[in-house]
Scaffold this motif. Structure first.
Motif, PDB file in Angstrom:
ATOM      1  N   LEU A  10       0.831  -1.201   0.000  1.00 14.78           N
ATOM      2  CA  LEU A  10       0.000   0.000   0.000  1.00 14.78           C
ATOM      3  C   LEU A  10       0.861   1.244   0.000  1.00 14.78           C
ATOM      4  N   TRP A 150       2.778 -11.638   0.406  1.00 13.80           N
ATOM      5  CA  TRP A 150       1.418 -11.569  -0.142  1.00 13.80           C
ATOM      6  C   TRP A 150       0.734 -10.242   0.147  1.00 13.80           C
ATOM      7  N   GLY A 186     -10.760  -8.024   2.837  1.00 12.98           N
ATOM      8  CA  GLY A 186      -9.424  -8.408   2.354  1.00 12.98           C
ATOM      9  C   GLY A 186      -8.374  -7.920   3.336  1.00 12.98           C
ATOM     10  N   CYS A 187      -8.588  -8.272   4.611  1.00 12.23           N
ATOM     11  CA  CYS A 187      -7.776  -7.692   5.699  1.00 12.23           C
ATOM     12  C   CYS A 187      -6.372  -8.270   5.767  1.00 12.23           C
ATOM     13  N   GLY A 188      -6.108  -9.324   4.962  1.00 12.36           N
ATOM     14  CA  GLY A 188      -4.774  -9.919   4.993  1.00 12.36           C
ATOM     15  C   GLY A 188      -4.444 -10.436   6.379  1.00 12.36           C
ATOM     16  N   ARG A 191      -2.801  -6.065   9.079  1.00 13.30           N
ATOM     17  CA  ARG A 191      -1.872  -4.934   9.166  1.00 13.30           C
ATOM     18  C   ARG A 191      -2.593  -3.669   9.644  1.00 13.30           C
ATOM     19  N   ASP A 210     -10.755 -12.425   4.839  1.00 11.56           N
ATOM     20  CA  ASP A 210      -9.790 -12.568   3.750  1.00 11.56           C
ATOM     21  C   ASP A 210      -9.917 -13.974   3.188  1.00 11.56           C
ATOM     22  N   ILE A 211      -9.323 -14.154   2.007  1.00  6.41           N
ATOM     23  CA  ILE A 211      -9.472 -15.443   1.326  1.00  6.41           C
ATOM     24  C   ILE A 211      -8.249 -16.336   1.515  1.00  6.41           C
ATOM     25  N   LEU A 215      -2.813 -16.012   6.147  1.00  6.01           N
ATOM     26  CA  LEU A 215      -2.848 -14.597   6.559  1.00  6.01           C
ATOM     27  C   LEU A 215      -3.842 -14.404   7.700  1.00  6.01           C
ATOM     28  N   ASN A 239      -9.594 -16.656  -6.256  1.00  6.63           N
ATOM     29  CA  ASN A 239      -8.823 -15.571  -6.875  1.00  6.63           C
ATOM     30  C   ASN A 239      -7.576 -16.260  -7.419  1.00  6.63           C
ATOM     31  N   TYR A 242      -4.438 -15.255  -5.242  1.00 12.81           N
ATOM     32  CA  TYR A 242      -4.431 -15.443  -3.787  1.00 12.81           C
ATOM     33  C   TYR A 242      -5.047 -16.759  -3.303  1.00 12.81           C
ATOM     34  N   GLY A 268      -7.972  -2.154   1.485  1.00 11.41           N
ATOM     35  CA  GLY A 268      -6.601  -1.728   1.193  1.00 11.41           C
ATOM     36  C   GLY A 268      -5.985  -2.662   0.174  1.00 11.41           C
ATOM     37  N   SER A 269      -5.826  -2.165  -1.039  1.00 13.39           N
ATOM     38  CA  SER A 269      -5.220  -2.945  -2.122  1.00 13.39           C
ATOM     39  C   SER A 269      -5.971  -4.255  -2.368  1.00 13.39           C
ATOM     40  N   HIS A 273      -6.650  -6.079  -7.112  1.00 18.83           N
ATOM     41  CA  HIS A 273      -6.345  -7.484  -7.416  1.00 18.83           C
ATOM     42  C   HIS A 273      -7.579  -8.266  -7.863  1.00 18.83           C
ATOM     43  N   ILE A 274      -8.665  -7.572  -8.171  1.00 23.20           N
ATOM     44  CA  ILE A 274      -9.866  -8.307  -8.607  1.00 23.20           C
ATOM     45  C   ILE A 274     -10.472  -7.622  -9.840  1.00 23.20           C
ATOM     46  N   TYR A 282     -18.927  -6.221  -4.978  1.00 18.62           N
ATOM     47  CA  TYR A 282     -18.480  -5.822  -3.634  1.00 18.62           C
ATOM     48  C   TYR A 282     -19.035  -4.445  -3.267  1.00 18.62           C
TER      49      TYR A 282
END
Ligand SMILES: C[S@@+](CC[C@H](N)C(=O)[O-])C[C@H]1O[C@@H](n2cnc3c(N)ncnc32)[C@H](O)[C@@H]1O
Length: 383
Positions: A10, A150, A186-188, A191, A210-211, A215, A239, A242, A268-269, A273-274, A282
């Motif tokens: 980010l 990732w 998509g909180c990963g 972070r 998140d997927i 993570l 995805n 991911y 965030g980012s 990616h989609i 979404y």
């Protein structure tokens, strides 16, 4: 789990300072050093405005408690700031030094709290400069470095800086309050949850999904046990980058939350990616789960005249040259590596979902010299 070649974080390499772009005064600033020595908290940093004159005073608080009695000095020479930000007013004399005597209890509390410094300029109040002194929440370590690829190729080095940077945007661009419930799509590995945990009130709800299983596991193991109001969930959405074994198409995923249950949604980012059909779905889900008056901050790559020219000139870090249906990608084989959208199309989809765009902040990603963050940022309002 095969690591991707590179995922841009980010935050870009060149974004080195906490930025507070709006509020009453447009400014930049940072706390460079914070220590407790001989029962005194010392903060050394800098703040300079775009056009609001020099700093005239500073407010300092933590956990909602404001200090009233402390020493401060400002207008100290800062040639380093002038060199990086030559256009800021008073950049050559923007450094400040603060000394706050602390009792034992304050010393204990402040080490594990979010410190907030607000510069007051001649023309008005600036944004918040945020600092975590000695957070007890564990940061990812070298052992987690494969996982961190990732969420960004330089994420290990910049984890807390990015988390602080985005909390600053939430406060300044979206007026996030400690009592605002938050959904992090998509909180990963959490972070952004990391700093939100220090900002949100202990009873305020945070949900992240998140997927990618590893993570989410990191966030569940490291953040949720200390902050029971923080909940992380994994969903098995497909995805190609991911989660290529995912069973559920994103376009069919109904967010597992009630209508009108959040004040603030962050991505965030994720929209980088989609593909477009997933973004559109979404947006509808985000609108559904936001309360009236709710806000969404999402980062994107906006394809417009300026960014297209920079991409064509080879200046962009994301080479969004392949047009696939109604979006752009950097790779035809792996479109999810980076996706971007024609600005007017995306703004149209946002409007069709019911949102009003209340803020648009262009980023450095395509090689701009004037920017706020690395990616473009949009602020959406549900009226
Ligand atoms: C660059 S990472 C950013 C992670 C996190 N937002 C952060 O700032 O640290 C992109 C994230 O989006 C997630 N993701 C990709 N497609 C998704 C989808 N359809 N729904 C939710 N998350 C998704 C990935 O698993 C990954 O964690």
């Amino acid at each position: 789990m095969e690591a991707p070649i590179i995922i841009f974080d980010l935050v870009g390499e060149d974004v080195t300072k906490t930025i507070t772009p709006t509020k009453l005064v447009q400014m930049r600033g940072n706390i460079d050093k914070a220590v407790i020595e001989d029962n005194v908290l010392q903060l050394i940093g800098w703040a300079a405005s775009v056009n609001a004159g020099p700093v005239e005073s500073l407010r300092v608080s933590y956990s909602g408690k404001e200090f009233t009695d402390f020493e401060m000095a400002f207008g100290i020479k800062s040639p380093d700031v002038k060199e990086i930000f030559p256009n800021l007013e008073c950049a050559q004399k923007s450094r400040f030094r603060i000394r706050i005597p602390l009792n034992q209890e304050e010393q204990q509390q402040i080490r594990d709290s979010l410190i907030v410094v607000t510069p007051l300029f001649k023309e008005g109040e600036g944004g918040s400069i945020l600092y975590l002194l000695e957070p007890s929440l564990p940061l990812p370590s070298e052992d987690d470095s494969e996982l961190m690829i990732w969420i960004g190729s330089n994420a290990l080095a910049t984890f807390s800086r990015t988390a602080i940077e985005f909390l600053g945007y939430f406060l300044e661009m979206a007026a996030l309050k400690p009592t605002d419930s938050v959904l992090d799509v998509g909180c990963g590995m959490g972070r952004i949850a990391y700093t939100l945990a220090y900002y949100l009130a202990p009873t305020t709800r945070y949900e992240g999904f998140d997927i990618m299983e590893p993570l989410i596991q990191w966030a569940q193991n490291n953040i949720a046990p200390r902050f029971p109001n923080f909940n992380f969930r994994r969903v098995d959405i497909y995805n190609k980058l991911y989660n290529h074994n995912g069973t559920l198409p994103a376009t069919e995923f109904v967010f597992p939350y009630e209508d009108e249950s959040f004040d603030f949604v962050f991505l965030g980012s994720v929209f980088t990616h989609i593909p477009a059909c997933e973004v559109r779905h979404y947006l509808e889900e985000i609108y559904r789960v936001l309360k009236p008056g709710g806000r969404c901050l999402c980062t994107v790559f906006l394809h417009n005249e300026e960014s297209a020219k920079l991409i064509a000139a080879g200046k962009s870090s994301a080479n969004l040259v392949h047009e696939i249906d109604d979006y752009f990608a950097t790779s035809l084989d792996m479109p999810e590596m980076f996706t971007g959208f024609k600005e007017d199309l995306l703004l149209g989809w946002i409007g069709s979902s019911g949102f009003t765009v209340k803020g648009k902040y262009y980023g450095l990603w395509c090689g701009r010299t004037e920017f706020i963050s690395y990616q473009d940022i949009l602020i959406l309002h549900k009226d």
